[in-house]
Write a protein that holds these residues in place. Sequence first.
Motif, PDB file in Angstrom:
ATOM      1  N   TRP A   1      -2.780  -9.629 -13.388  1.00  0.00           N
ATOM      2  CA  TRP A   1      -3.313  -8.518 -12.589  1.00  0.00           C
ATOM      3  C   TRP A   1      -4.021  -9.045 -11.340  1.00  0.00           C
ATOM      4  CZ3 TRP A   1      -2.477  -3.378 -13.240  1.00  0.00           C
ATOM      5  CH2 TRP A   1      -3.230  -2.514 -12.450  1.00  0.00           C
ATOM      6  N   LYS A   2      -4.866 -10.042 -11.533  1.00  0.00           N
ATOM      7  CA  LYS A   2      -5.626 -10.591 -10.396  1.00  0.00           C
ATOM      8  C   LYS A   2      -4.714 -11.251  -9.369  1.00  0.00           C
ATOM      9  CE  LYS A   2      -9.915 -11.223 -12.842  1.00  0.00           C
ATOM     10  NZ  LYS A   2     -11.175 -11.162 -12.189  1.00  0.00           N
ATOM     11  N   ARG A   3      -3.660 -11.899  -9.838  1.00  0.00           N
ATOM     12  CA  ARG A   3      -2.764 -12.631  -8.951  1.00  0.00           C
ATOM     13  C   ARG A   3      -1.752 -11.716  -8.252  1.00  0.00           C
ATOM     14  NH1 ARG A   3      -1.189 -15.832 -12.615  1.00  0.00           N
ATOM     15  NH2 ARG A   3       0.702 -14.738 -13.175  1.00  0.00           N
ATOM     16  N   ASN A   4      -1.292 -10.667  -8.950  1.00  0.00           N
ATOM     17  CA  ASN A   4      -0.179  -9.876  -8.431  1.00  0.00           C
ATOM     18  C   ASN A   4      -0.506  -8.458  -7.997  1.00  0.00           C
ATOM     19  OD1 ASN A   4       2.247 -11.708  -8.924  1.00  0.00           O
ATOM     20  ND2 ASN A   4       1.205 -11.739 -10.895  1.00  0.00           N
ATOM     21  N   VAL A   5      -1.571  -7.875  -8.527  1.00  0.00           N
ATOM     22  CA  VAL A   5      -1.870  -6.478  -8.208  1.00  0.00           C
ATOM     23  C   VAL A   5      -3.087  -6.365  -7.287  1.00  0.00           C
ATOM     24  CG1 VAL A   5      -2.376  -4.190  -9.151  1.00  0.00           C
ATOM     25  CG2 VAL A   5      -0.813  -5.718 -10.372  1.00  0.00           C
ATOM     26  N   GLU A   6      -4.168  -7.056  -7.617  1.00  0.00           N
ATOM     27  CA  GLU A   6      -5.387  -6.943  -6.799  1.00  0.00           C
ATOM     28  C   GLU A   6      -5.182  -7.295  -5.327  1.00  0.00           C
ATOM     29  OE1 GLU A   6      -8.724  -8.915  -8.600  1.00  0.00           O
ATOM     30  OE2 GLU A   6      -8.758  -7.504 -10.279  1.00  0.00           O
ATOM     31  N   PRO A   7      -4.317  -8.261  -4.979  1.00  0.00           N
ATOM     32  CA  PRO A   7      -4.133  -8.570  -3.543  1.00  0.00           C
ATOM     33  C   PRO A   7      -3.357  -7.507  -2.767  1.00  0.00           C
ATOM     34  CG  PRO A   7      -3.509 -10.446  -4.915  1.00  0.00           C
ATOM     35  CD  PRO A   7      -3.688  -9.274  -5.830  1.00  0.00           C
ATOM     36  N   LEU A   8      -2.734  -6.567  -3.452  1.00  0.00           N
ATOM     37  CA  LEU A   8      -1.934  -5.546  -2.771  1.00  0.00           C
ATOM     38  C   LEU A   8      -2.825  -4.587  -1.983  1.00  0.00           C
ATOM     39  CD1 LEU A   8       0.486  -4.595  -5.689  1.00  0.00           C
ATOM     40  CD2 LEU A   8       0.999  -6.070  -3.723  1.00  0.00           C
ATOM     41  N   ALA A   9      -2.246  -3.981  -0.964  1.00  0.00           N
ATOM     42  CA  ALA A   9      -2.931  -2.932  -0.219  1.00  0.00           C
ATOM     43  C   ALA A   9      -3.240  -1.785  -1.189  1.00  0.00           C
ATOM     44  CB  ALA A   9      -2.042  -2.432   0.915  1.00  0.00           C
ATOM     45  N   PRO A  10      -4.305  -1.021  -0.936  1.00  0.00           N
ATOM     46  CA  PRO A  10      -4.696   0.055  -1.862  1.00  0.00           C
ATOM     47  C   PRO A  10      -3.567   1.010  -2.238  1.00  0.00           C
ATOM     48  CG  PRO A  10      -6.395  -0.269  -0.228  1.00  0.00           C
ATOM     49  CD  PRO A  10      -5.233  -1.133   0.180  1.00  0.00           C
ATOM     50  N   GLU A  11      -2.727   1.387  -1.292  1.00  0.00           N
ATOM     51  CA  GLU A  11      -1.641   2.320  -1.616  1.00  0.00           C
ATOM     52  C   GLU A  11      -0.600   1.668  -2.531  1.00  0.00           C
ATOM     53  OE1 GLU A  11      -0.810   0.505   2.427  1.00  0.00           O
ATOM     54  OE2 GLU A  11      -2.523   1.514   1.531  1.00  0.00           O
ATOM     55  N   ARG A  12      -0.395   0.380  -2.402  1.00  0.00           N
ATOM     56  CA  ARG A  12       0.539  -0.344  -3.288  1.00  0.00           C
ATOM     57  C   ARG A  12      -0.080  -0.526  -4.677  1.00  0.00           C
ATOM     58  NH1 ARG A  12       3.957   1.493  -0.544  1.00  0.00           N
ATOM     59  NH2 ARG A  12       4.635   0.499   1.351  1.00  0.00           N
ATOM     60  N   GLN A  13      -1.385  -0.793  -4.729  1.00  0.00           N
ATOM     61  CA  GLN A  13      -2.068  -0.878  -6.025  1.00  0.00           C
ATOM     62  C   GLN A  13      -1.924   0.444  -6.773  1.00  0.00           C
ATOM     63  OE1 GLN A  13      -6.157  -2.158  -6.036  1.00  0.00           O
ATOM     64  NE2 GLN A  13      -5.736  -3.813  -4.606  1.00  0.00           N
ATOM     65  N   ARG A  14      -2.096   1.536  -6.070  1.00  0.00           N
ATOM     66  CA  ARG A  14      -1.991   2.866  -6.679  1.00  0.00           C
ATOM     67  C   ARG A  14      -0.598   3.084  -7.264  1.00  0.00           C
ATOM     68  NH1 ARG A  14      -0.860   8.418  -5.369  1.00  0.00           N
ATOM     69  NH2 ARG A  14      -2.410   9.785  -6.336  1.00  0.00           N
ATOM     70  N   GLU A  15       0.432   2.615  -6.557  1.00  0.00           N
ATOM     71  CA  GLU A  15       1.798   2.749  -7.071  1.00  0.00           C
ATOM     72  C   GLU A  15       1.931   2.033  -8.414  1.00  0.00           C
ATOM     73  OE1 GLU A  15       4.603   1.385  -4.160  1.00  0.00           O
ATOM     74  OE2 GLU A  15       3.944   2.853  -2.685  1.00  0.00           O
ATOM     75  N   VAL A  16       1.378   0.822  -8.511  1.00  0.00           N
ATOM     76  CA  VAL A  16       1.437   0.073  -9.768  1.00  0.00           C
ATOM     77  C   VAL A  16       0.650   0.823 -10.848  1.00  0.00           C
ATOM     78  CG1 VAL A  16       0.822  -2.084 -10.940  1.00  0.00           C
ATOM     79  CG2 VAL A  16       1.723  -2.148  -8.592  1.00  0.00           C
TER      80      VAL A  16
END
Length: 70
Positions: free
Chosen positions: A45-60
């Motif tokens: 999660w920390k490596r692959n999701v947290e670095p994403l832009a907020p809108e991309r995090q929301r998609e996940v």
Amino acid sequence: MEQTNARRLAEEYLRLGGHRRVAIDDNQVSIRSWEPEPAEAEAFWKRNVEPLAPERQREVELFLPTINRA
């Protein structure tokens, strides 16, 4: 049908034993977790999701299991 990158990330996180759940209330998305996660899922999660832009995090997050509200 091809899976989206967001779906692949969410599925891999869950496969690793991740416990986060999504709560959607009035179109607001938040994540809940009540128990410690396996180290591998947390690191993913920390490596692959947290670095994403907020809108991309929301998609996940929207591909995580939901918390049902009565």
